[in-house]
Design a protein around this motif. Structure first.
Motif, mmCIF file in Angstrom:
data_model
loop_
_atom_site.group_PDB
_atom_site.id
_atom_site.type_symbol
_atom_site.label_atom_id
_atom_site.label_comp_id
_atom_site.label_asym_id
_atom_site.label_seq_id
_atom_site.Cartn_x
_atom_site.Cartn_y
_atom_site.Cartn_z
ATOM 1 N N PRO A 48 0.720 -1.159 0.071
ATOM 2 C CA PRO A 48 -0.058 -0.030 0.188
ATOM 3 C C PRO A 48 0.840 1.215 0.130
ATOM 4 O O PRO A 48 2.125 1.242 0.413
ATOM 5 C CB PRO A 48 -0.767 -0.047 1.284
ATOM 6 N N ASP A 49 0.391 2.587 -0.517
ATOM 7 C CA ASP A 49 0.682 3.774 -0.463
ATOM 8 C C ASP A 49 -0.321 4.541 0.103
ATOM 9 O O ASP A 49 -1.360 5.245 -0.414
ATOM 10 C CB ASP A 49 1.142 4.119 -1.633
ATOM 11 N N SER A 50 -0.366 4.427 1.695
ATOM 12 C CA SER A 50 -1.889 4.787 2.401
ATOM 13 C C SER A 50 -1.918 6.622 2.233
ATOM 14 O O SER A 50 -3.102 6.940 1.984
ATOM 15 C CB SER A 50 -1.756 4.823 3.917
ATOM 16 N N ASP A 51 -0.758 7.131 2.014
ATOM 17 C CA ASP A 51 -0.849 8.839 1.840
ATOM 18 C C ASP A 51 -1.016 9.057 0.428
ATOM 19 O O ASP A 51 -1.023 10.250 0.164
ATOM 20 C CB ASP A 51 0.084 9.405 2.576
ATOM 21 N N GLY A 52 -0.822 8.130 -0.629
ATOM 22 C CA GLY A 52 -0.700 8.636 -2.046
ATOM 23 C C GLY A 52 0.261 9.483 -2.480
ATOM 24 O O GLY A 52 0.250 10.098 -3.195
ATOM 25 N N ASP A 53 1.384 9.355 -1.861
ATOM 26 C CA ASP A 53 2.390 10.335 -2.057
ATOM 27 C C ASP A 53 3.596 9.738 -3.008
ATOM 28 O O ASP A 53 4.625 10.180 -3.422
ATOM 29 C CB ASP A 53 3.374 10.963 -0.712
ATOM 30 N N GLY A 54 3.336 8.436 -3.454
ATOM 31 C CA GLY A 54 3.906 7.867 -4.487
ATOM 32 C C GLY A 54 5.145 7.151 -3.932
ATOM 33 O O GLY A 54 6.215 6.488 -4.566
ATOM 34 N N ASP A 63 1.194 8.021 6.754
ATOM 35 C CA ASP A 63 -0.007 8.633 6.942
ATOM 36 C C ASP A 63 -0.081 10.136 6.306
ATOM 37 O O ASP A 63 -1.104 10.699 6.552
ATOM 38 C CB ASP A 63 -0.654 8.295 8.153
ATOM 39 N N GLN A 64 0.967 10.534 5.984
ATOM 40 C CA GLN A 64 1.147 12.092 5.606
ATOM 41 C C GLN A 64 1.824 11.985 4.559
ATOM 42 O O GLN A 64 3.163 11.436 4.011
ATOM 43 C CB GLN A 64 1.900 12.835 6.705
ATOM 44 N N ALA A 65 1.252 12.579 3.253
ATOM 45 C CA ALA A 65 1.773 12.825 2.118
ATOM 46 C C ALA A 65 3.387 13.732 2.233
ATOM 47 O O ALA A 65 3.176 14.648 2.783
ATOM 48 C CB ALA A 65 1.022 13.507 1.074
ATOM 49 N N GLY A 66 4.370 13.208 1.610
ATOM 50 C CA GLY A 66 5.352 13.712 1.701
ATOM 51 C C GLY A 66 6.238 13.818 0.407
ATOM 52 O O GLY A 66 5.936 13.431 -0.412
ATOM 53 N N LEU A 67 7.551 14.064 0.836
ATOM 54 C CA LEU A 67 8.606 14.062 -0.333
ATOM 55 C C LEU A 67 9.668 12.705 -0.281
ATOM 56 O O LEU A 67 10.084 12.413 0.834
ATOM 57 C CB LEU A 67 9.355 15.102 -0.215
ATOM 58 N N ALA A 68 10.136 12.447 -1.589
ATOM 59 C CA ALA A 68 11.019 11.435 -1.689
ATOM 60 C C ALA A 68 12.206 11.487 -0.896
ATOM 61 O O ALA A 68 13.004 10.791 -0.097
ATOM 62 C CB ALA A 68 11.156 10.990 -2.947
ATOM 63 N N GLU A 69 12.696 12.919 -0.954
ATOM 64 C CA GLU A 69 13.867 13.380 -0.420
ATOM 65 C C GLU A 69 13.923 13.195 1.087
ATOM 66 O O GLU A 69 15.159 13.061 1.829
ATOM 67 C CB GLU A 69 14.181 14.735 -0.785
ATOM 68 N N PHE A 70 12.879 13.400 1.640
ATOM 69 C CA PHE A 70 12.638 13.095 3.177
ATOM 70 C C PHE A 70 11.829 11.585 3.607
ATOM 71 O O PHE A 70 11.357 11.666 4.465
ATOM 72 C CB PHE A 70 11.866 14.205 3.567
ATOM 73 N N ASP A 71 12.150 10.711 2.610
ATOM 74 C CA ASP A 71 11.546 9.505 2.865
ATOM 75 C C ASP A 71 10.173 9.432 3.206
ATOM 76 O O ASP A 71 9.580 8.683 4.003
ATOM 77 C CB ASP A 71 12.417 8.605 3.989
ATOM 78 N N GLY A 72 9.550 10.054 2.201
ATOM 79 C CA GLY A 72 8.030 10.191 2.431
ATOM 80 C C GLY A 72 7.613 11.031 3.448
ATOM 81 O O GLY A 72 6.399 11.045 3.623
ATOM 82 N N CYS A 73 8.060 11.911 4.091
ATOM 83 C CA CYS A 73 7.641 12.688 5.287
ATOM 84 C C CYS A 73 7.552 14.139 4.569
ATOM 85 O O CYS A 73 8.189 14.607 4.021
ATOM 86 C CB CYS A 73 8.627 12.875 6.412
ATOM 87 N N PRO A 74 6.626 14.779 5.057
ATOM 88 C CA PRO A 74 6.375 16.389 4.804
ATOM 89 C C PRO A 74 7.319 17.204 5.329
ATOM 90 O O PRO A 74 8.073 17.052 6.251
ATOM 91 C CB PRO A 74 5.268 16.639 4.907
ATOM 92 N N ASP A 75 7.529 18.505 4.591
ATOM 93 C CA ASP A 75 8.335 19.608 5.373
ATOM 94 C C ASP A 75 7.292 20.883 5.358
ATOM 95 O O ASP A 75 7.580 21.570 4.411
ATOM 96 C CB ASP A 75 9.529 19.733 4.631
ATOM 97 N N THR A 76 6.600 20.815 6.174
ATOM 98 C CA THR A 76 5.671 21.930 6.219
ATOM 99 C C THR A 76 5.787 23.284 6.094
ATOM 100 O O THR A 76 5.177 24.317 5.267
ATOM 101 C CB THR A 76 4.456 21.708 7.522
ATOM 102 N N ASP A 77 7.014 23.328 6.898
ATOM 103 C CA ASP A 77 7.575 25.038 6.806
ATOM 104 C C ASP A 77 8.491 25.317 5.867
ATOM 105 O O ASP A 77 8.905 26.161 5.669
ATOM 106 C CB ASP A 77 7.981 25.212 8.407
#
Length: 467
Positions: A226-232, A242-256
């Motif tokens: 699965p890809d629960s957060d749909g971030d690829g 569970d949070q869509a993020g970036l590949a450079e951060f191993d799928g975690c977001p950088d909100t700020d």
């Protein structure tokens, strides 16, 4: 049939670049839709069975439509049990033409796949053995009469898998009949086989054999994971599934957007510095704002980021000030030091301290003076005082030195026993070395017999010695 070679060539070209899956425990069922051809030529001369095997135009009875159906079930270890039902029209019996007769057969066989010996590729040859029942309609006075016979069958076939579930099938069956009328023959078949019934535990459309996450519904592009957060980024490689993020951060977001992913950012909503775990440092004092009690005023970490105070304004910061509410001197760690007038007062009292004759014992009449000295010393708790004993020149030098040290020590002991810490008092005797008056007169000698109190000029060194 003239285009058969071209069709087979095109099929082989496609299959040659495709990897596929054969019938197995993950896809146990298969249905075949085929056309079939019956060839009686070998019955005339069993020894020449293969002498005219491919003489299609002269010997083969072909029903050019769907004329054979098969159902197969995988048993295990490469074996499949297969049932086949066929219909045909017989017009050629070997080299002899006959009136059209009906042909029906039901066959069962155990097939063994040789595919595993070929590295599990798209090419899947198999052999089989079994038996069947064949019924041939009445032909009158022709070489073959009305027959209902059992057959012993052997087969060789080829599956060409061009997808996970579909194969082109070519098969040849030798059917031996044990009767004097003769009906031993070949039955050839070609068609398409559809494989199904694969296990898909999580119902995601990816069979368990190909599913790297068979217990969790997933996506085909991630081999069933699965890809629960749909971030690829599939969950098992996603540090924030569970949070869509970036590949450079191993799928975690950088909100700020500060270059620190939220899962490592102590201040994920406010842009900050990497060295501060993503938090800002507004005053640049090296203390992150979220830990800084004075985020807009630079201060040391030891004071929670706030400037150090100096409440008494004596130039010694409160953190270093032993007397933070009383102005003092840097030399005395922020505490006040007695000035000349105080020392003078101390020595006025010390002049009235007397000792018994030729002794270091303090007379009882001296206690009031010593108590006054103690009260003054308590006003300067960080000051170290020195008690010095002195004599006149009467008597031997060595004796006078000894007596002066003993008398100074007696005063030191009295002060310590009455509330002044030992670390704040030192004493020594100087004998007749330091007269303050002439030893030629009685009055002068009296002044020289004294105890003096002064500041200890060497207090820092002794502080460290006493620690």
């Amino acid at each position: 049939m003239k285009h058969l070679s071209k069709i087979l060539f095109a099929t082989m070209l496609v299959l040659g670049v495709t990897s596929a899956t054969a019938q197995d425990s993950d896809n146990p069922w298969a249905i075949g839709i085929q056309t079939n051809a019956v060839d009686f030529y070998p019955t005339e001369d069993l020894g020449g069975t293969f002498s005219d095997y491919f003489n299609v135009g002269d010997h083969w009875n072909i029903l050019p439509s769907v004329s054979r159906l098969t159902v197969g079930r995988y048993i295990g270890n490469g074996f499949v049990f297969e049932l086949a039902g066929s219909v045909n029209r017989i017009e050629d019996y070997g080299d002899t033409s006959v009136p059209q007769m009906s042909y029906y057969s039901v066959d069962g066989s155990f097939n063994y796949s040789l595919r595993a010996l070929l590295n599990d590729g798209w090419f899947d040859p198999y052999v089989g053995v079994g038996g069947g029942y064949t019924s041939i309609g009445d032909s009158g006075d022709q070489p073959i009469s009305d027959l209902d016979v059992a057959t012993l069958n052997g087969k060789l076939g080829f599956n060409f898998w061009f997808s996970d579930n579909i194969a082109l099938t070519l098969e040849s069956n030798y059917k031996h009949v044990f009767n004097e009328d003769g009906a031993t023959h070949f039955q050839h078949a070609a068609g398409v086989k559809f494989m199904f019934g694969g296990t898909d535990s999580d119902g995601d459309g990816v069979y368990d054999k190909d599913d790297e996450c068979p217990e969790t519904p997933g996506l085909p592009e991630f081999n069933g994971c699965p890809d629960s957060d749909g971030d690829g980024i599939e969950d098992r490689m996603d540090n924030c599934p569970d949070q869509a993020g970036l590949a450079e951060f191993d799928g975690c977001p950088d909100t700020d957007g500060d270059g620190v992913p939220d899962n490592e950012d102590d201040c994920p909503e406010v842009a900050g510095l990497k060295e501060m775990n993503g938090c800002p440092d507004s005053d640049g004092d090296g203390v992150a704002d979220n830990e800084d009690d004075c985020p807009n005023e630079a201060g040391p970490a030891s004071n929670n980021g706030c400037p150090e105070e100096d409440r008494d304004g004596d130039g010694v910061l409160d953190k270093d000030d032993d007397c933070p509410d009383v102005a003092g001197t840097v030399a005395n760690n922020g505490c006040p030091e007695p000035d000349v007038e105080v020392i003078k007062e101390l020595n006025e009292y010390s002049k009235t301290v007397t000792f018994e004759f030729d002794s270091a014992k303090i007379t009882s009449g001296s206690e009031d003076a010593l108590n006054s000295i103690i009260e003054i010393m308590k006003e300067y708790p960080q000051t170290i005082f020195h008690v010095g004993g002195h004599t006149d020149s009467v008597g031997a030098d060595a004796y006078n030195m000894k007596l002066s040290k003993e008398r100074a020590a007696s005063v030191e002991k009295f002060l310590e026993e009455n509330g002044i810490p030992a670390k704040r008092i030192t004493s020594n005797g100087y004998g007749e070395e330091r007269p303050i008056s002439s030893n030629s007169t009685a009055a002068g000698r009296k002044e020289n017999r004294r105890v003096e109190i002064s500041l200890d000029k060497d207090k820092e060194m002794r502080d460290s010695d006493n620690m």
